[in-house]
Design an enzyme around this catalytic site. Structure first.
Site, PDB file in Angstrom:
ATOM      1  N   SER A  17     -28.826  84.863  64.673  1.00  0.00           N
ATOM      2  CA  SER A  17     -29.121  84.463  63.297  1.00  0.00           C
ATOM      3  C   SER A  17     -30.628  84.387  63.064  1.00  0.00           C
ATOM      4  O   SER A  17     -31.416  84.400  64.015  1.00  0.00           O
ATOM      5  CB  SER A  17     -28.506  83.093  63.018  1.00  0.00           C
ATOM      6  OG  SER A  17     -29.253  82.101  63.710  1.00  0.00           O
ATOM      7  N   LYS A  18     -30.982  84.266  61.797  1.00  0.00           N
ATOM      8  CA  LYS A  18     -32.397  84.142  61.447  1.00  0.00           C
ATOM      9  C   LYS A  18     -32.980  82.897  62.105  1.00  0.00           C
ATOM     10  O   LYS A  18     -34.136  82.898  62.532  1.00  0.00           O
ATOM     11  CB  LYS A  18     -32.546  84.072  59.924  1.00  0.00           C
ATOM     12  CG  LYS A  18     -33.975  83.800  59.479  1.00  0.00           C
ATOM     13  CD  LYS A  18     -34.164  83.984  57.993  1.00  0.00           C
ATOM     14  CE  LYS A  18     -35.618  83.827  57.592  1.00  0.00           C
ATOM     15  NZ  LYS A  18     -36.127  82.461  57.743  1.00  0.00           N
TER      16      LYS A  18
END
Ligand code: GLU
Length: 511
Positions: A265-266
């Site tokens: 994920s970011k």
């Protein structure tokens, strides 16, 4: 079935394209090129709630940067245009109605309050609520109302949706090119919405199946997160009577966090300092930004090479692949079923490998903007030569500025530690002598200067370390940087002497 290979990358413009999405696009592209097929870009923008302005451009620019070429689709055109689903909206209602007429789907008029009531009742019984064969009989739908009532409601402007009538207790047998045989019992599935009157738009499932058929897509290669939708998609193909022409499916493994557990994920990128997007992104709504591989100084070829190997195994030890080599070697049966762990260090390693293999001319192209940014105007030849000398020490493109600046700029100041250590004792005097030696050299090539200076040091019994570090202080002002003869040969005699004179004139020796 033998038919022309036609694949599509079908992103929804809901934000910047995650590198997992880039990998999906890449595998589609490699597969298309490998089989002489067609690569389609279709923008699936029927979810108006999640639409983000700028995202489509971002996707197109990302694919361009990566060298993933689109043969047909948004931005290119083609025989099935338009390729943006919002521009195809008139197509879908007909198909949704066709399913209702055939008994595969139904109109549902339920209100949020009615649904909420059923949800509450289910929870009270300790069940999780699903809109399925049990629920649809308790709500106002075309299955429970008469045809006249349905027509009346529609005419009165009541809001409706068309839902798929998921068969009860049937085992759907499916085939995935990566996972093999998959089966699911339909009693575990709900009645998905296919079309909404509220915005006169289809949902993902309907638009996706209809468009894949109309665009004659032969293979659907997409992320694993769509595997749960596969039974519905199989049933939709059957409901339309398209089973014999439906595409083959391949669901790609997830990209996992560097630590292994869960989807990359970011947040992982922010925490550990690496991008999870190909390009820099700024959210038009919140102004929030995200870094990108391009802006962080990666070569697109290195980025692509790294991504290609996250999930695909060439079956050999080879790690460095050009796009053409990837095309030649790619096959879906070498794509793994299990998730691929993303390793930020490996991404850097790939970039360094590409850096080391670049020609001076290629390096000049990426180094010139850095030099210009720092106010340095020089020729491509010199920029490329400087970068070529230093490339073995560089990982990211931005490193080239730090490494090559010494060739173009005399020191503006002198590193204190280096000065304290070497600008004292006999060294200033020896530097004066060295200046004379250098002034007397006609052939200022790296080899000749090195030979003459070393002979002079030896003949005088001076210390190599003291002399070279003092010269380093004069030429680059720091304890690091390129080899000294690389610098002298590059900047030439005049500039070498000028830098020595500047040190002698400007820095008082330490006691
Ligand atoms: N629009 C879907 C997405 O954003 C496409 C999924 C598919 O390829 O079927 O991923």
């Amino acid at each position: 079935m033998n038919r022309p290979v036609r694949v599509r990358f079908a992103p929804s413009p809901t934000g910047p394209l995650h590198i997992g999405g880039v990998r999906t696009a890449l595998y589609n592209y490699l597969f298309a090129r490998r089989h002489g097929g067609t690569m389609i870009l279709r923008i699936e923008d029927t979810d108006s709630q999640r639409f983000v302005p700028g995202a489509e451009n971002y996707i197109i620019e990302s694919l361009k940067w990566c060298g993933i070429e689109i043969d047909e689709g948004v931005g290119v055109g083609g025989p099935h245009a338009p390729y943006r689903q919002s521009e195809r909206r008139d197509i879908y209602l007909k198909y949704a109605r066709q399913l209702v007429d055939a008994g595969w789907a139904y109109y549902a008029f339920d209100t949020p309050a009615e649904l909420e009531e059923l949800r509450k009742q289910a929870e009270e019984r300790g069940e999780t609520f699903a809109y399925n064969y049990k629920v649809r009989t308790q709500l106002p739908t075309s299955l429970t109302l008469t045809a006249a009532e349905v027509a009346e409601r529609i005419a009165a402007g009541d809001q409706w949706v068309i839902r798929f009538k998921m068969p009860e207790n049937e085992t759907v047998q499916m085939h995935d090119l990566i996972r093999g045989h998959v089966e699911v019992n339909t009693s575990t599935l709900d009645d998905k919405v296919l079309y909404k009157s509220a915005d006169a738009l289809p949902t993902y499932h309907l638009a996706n199946i209809v468009d894949d058929r109309l665009m004659e897509v032969s293979h659907v290669i997409r992320g694993e997160e769509w595997l749960p939708s596969l039974p519905l998609h199989y049933l939709l193909y059957r409901a339309f009577g398209w089973s014999d022409v439906q595409p083959e499916f391949a669901h790609l493994p997830l990209l996992l966090k560097p630590t292994g557990g869960g989807k990359l994920s970011k947040r992982d990128g922010d925490k550990m300092g690496f991008p999870v997007f190909p390009l820099f992104w700024k959210s038009p709504a919140t102004g929030e930004t995200a870094r990108g591989y391009r802006e962080d100084g990666y070569f697109p070829e290195a980025f692509i090479n790294m991504l290609a190997l996250l999930g695909w195994n060439p079956g050999t030890e080879q790690e460095i692949f050009s796009m053409q080599e990837l095309i030649d070697g790619f096959s879906l049966d070498r794509v793994s079923k299990s998730g691929a762990r993303f390793q930020p260090e490996k991404a850097k390693w790939f970039n360094a490998q590409y850096m080391h293999r670049k020609s001076d001319a290629e390096l000049a192209a990426v180094c010139q903007p850095l030099l210009r940014e720092h106010g340095i105007e020089t020729s491509d030849t010199l920029a490329g030569r400087a970068a070529g000398i230093m490339k073995e020490r560089a990982t990211l493109i931005g490193d080239l500025w730090d490494l090559t600046s010494y060739f173009f700029q005399a020191p503006a100041e002198y590193d204190e530690k280096q000065a304290r250590k070497y600008w004292k004792g006999n060294n200033p005097q020896h530097l004066r002598e060295l200046r004379q030696v250098l002034e007397g050299i006609d052939d200022f090539s790296l080899e000749n200067t090195e030979r003459v200076v070393h002979a002079w040091i030896e003949n005088n019994g001076y210390s190599m370390g003291q002399i070279m570090n003092t010269l380093r202080l004069a030429l680059v002002g720091a304890g690091k940087g390129p080899g000294m003869y690389d610098v002298t040969a590059f900047i030439g005699k005049e500039e070498t002497l000028r830098r020595i004179d500047a040190l002698l004139a400007n820095l008082t020796p330490q006691e």
